[in-house]
Design an enzyme around this catalytic site. Structure first.
Site, PDB file in Angstrom:
ATOM      1  N   LYS A   1      21.516   1.480  -3.326  1.00 18.57           N
ATOM      2  CA  LYS A   1      22.020   0.742  -2.160  1.00 18.57           C
ATOM      3  C   LYS A   1      22.057  -0.764  -2.426  1.00 18.57           C
ATOM      4  CE  LYS A   1      20.970   4.175   1.330  1.00 18.57           C
ATOM      5  NZ  LYS A   1      20.354   4.496   2.631  1.00 18.57           N
TER       6      LYS A   1
ATOM      7  N   SER B   1      19.525   6.535   7.644  1.00 19.51           N
ATOM      8  CA  SER B   1      19.174   5.243   7.045  1.00 19.51           C
ATOM      9  C   SER B   1      19.946   4.037   7.571  1.00 19.51           C
ATOM     10  CB  SER B   1      19.342   5.305   5.523  1.00 19.51           C
ATOM     11  OG  SER B   1      20.698   5.489   5.172  1.00 19.51           O
TER      12      SER B   1
END
EC number: 3.4.21.53
Length: 363
Positions: free
Chosen positions: A300, A255
């Site tokens: 996140k 990611s």
């Protein structure tokens, strides 16, 4: 004993019993929380995250932070009390255990898989960044892995360069699969390859390996259908015109690809991509610069805002989930390609925030 005292005592005993039951009852859930966020333009553990040699670099300012998520381990047994607490907390997300560890995957297997994905994301980030800057990158198709007990065992090896299949040149990993599946199970397929050792030796000397071998393999029937297979996973390898090292330990998964690519572009070009602003983000990236979705987007964004991020570059396919609960003071910017990200960074740099493509609950 007075009725009031008896009632309070009974209630207390019942509460204690419920708490004890909650501690003893295990639930099939795992917890996700915000993990570390690291500036790809800065240092980590005393050394630059991005180290480039053999090419001119430029000073950078601001932040281009990659973000992570912490998860409970595969063998962690969560009880009901912990699960309820996690569901109520704003900086925690409870997910079914099998979502993080499907098919009984162990902690070791998950760590290995994440490490491999992280390594691949670094390579793709380098390729995408250099292609964006029109810097030539040599690429070729390789044997990425050989499946156990497959027809290719002992004949093909990880790192072998695949030049052709049945005399037809291959340019992409998918070409290999397409050519093999033209056969029926039990038929022979001929691979033209440069052995891994010769390829490595040629690269070390800065040359191109030219000696090839032809290897014949008898296909077999796939376990999930009637198609023919030889039991390899094809991939892509690259040679870069100068050295780009990404120094970041204890991080896994794919990611961070987008943020690595942007950090590389920033260091290789004059000026500052962020204009000194604090930008964080996430997203996988492929060699062509396409940004893909990731897991744990809600954690996140929380982690990024807690560290001071003002803008968050969000993969298009994660926008709807991320927009359901946006941390105060954080702007979610929708991106689908590295070009989208660079265009949005230009708007941020120039103060044209009204022009930014923002995430909504519809995507």
């Amino acid at each position: 004993m007075p009725r009031r005292t008896a009632t309070m005592l009974a209630s207390t005993l019942m509460l204690i019993a419920l708490l004890c039951a909650g501690v003893l009852i295990q639930v099939p859930y795992s917890e996700m929380t915000p993990g570390p966020t690291v500036n790809t333009l800065g240092d980590h553990d005393g050394e630059p995250v991005l180290q480039i040699s053999g090419h001119k670099t430029y000073p950078t300012t601001g932040h281009l932070n990659m973000t992570t998520v912490r998860v409970t381990s595969a063998d962690y047994n969560m009880n009901l009390v912990q699960a309820v607490y996690g569901w109520l907390a704003h900086d925690s997300k409870m997910v079914p255990h099998e979502t993080l560890y499907p098919d009984g995957k162990t902690e070791e297997q998950s760590t290995q898989e994440n490490a491999e994905e992280f390594s691949q994301s670094q390579e793709s980030a380098k390729v995408a960044a250099l292609k964006e800057l029109d810097v030539p990158v040599r690429s070729w198709v390789i044997v990425e892995s050989v499946l156990k007990n497959s027809p290719a065992v002992g004949k093909l090896h990880a790192g072998d360069v695949i030049k052709a299949v049945d005399g037809t040149s291959v340019k992409e990993p998918q070409d290999v699969a397409d050519l093999v599946t033209k056969h029926k199970p039990g038929e022979n397929v001929v691979f033209t390859v440069v052995p891994a050792k010769e390829q490595a030796a040629a690269e070390k000397e800065g040359k191109e390996a030219t000696r090839t071998q032809k290897i014949t393999i008898t296909t077999k029937k796939a376990d999930d259908g009637d198609r023919a297979i030889v039991g390899i996973q094809a991939g892509t390898d690259h040679t870069f015109p100068f050295t780009i090292d990404i120094k970041l330990a204890d991080v896994g998964g794919p990611s961070a690809g987008l943020m690595f690519a942007l950090g590389i572009v920033d260091k290789l070009t004059p000026g500052s991509l962020t204009g000194g602003k604090f930008v964080a983000g996430t997203g996988t990236i492929d060699d062509s610069g396409i940004v893909g979705p990731i897991g744990g987007i809600e954690m996140k964004t929380v982690g990024a805002r807690d560290k001071g991020a003002q803008y968050f570059l969000t993969p298009k396919d994660n926008c709807a989930a991320a927009a359901k609960e946006v941390p105060e003071g954080l702007t979610l910017v929708k991106v689908n390609t590295i070009d989208d990200a660079l265009n949005s960074l230009e708007d941020i740099r120039e103060g044209k925030t009204a022009d930014l493509p923002r995430c909504t609950t519809k995507g």
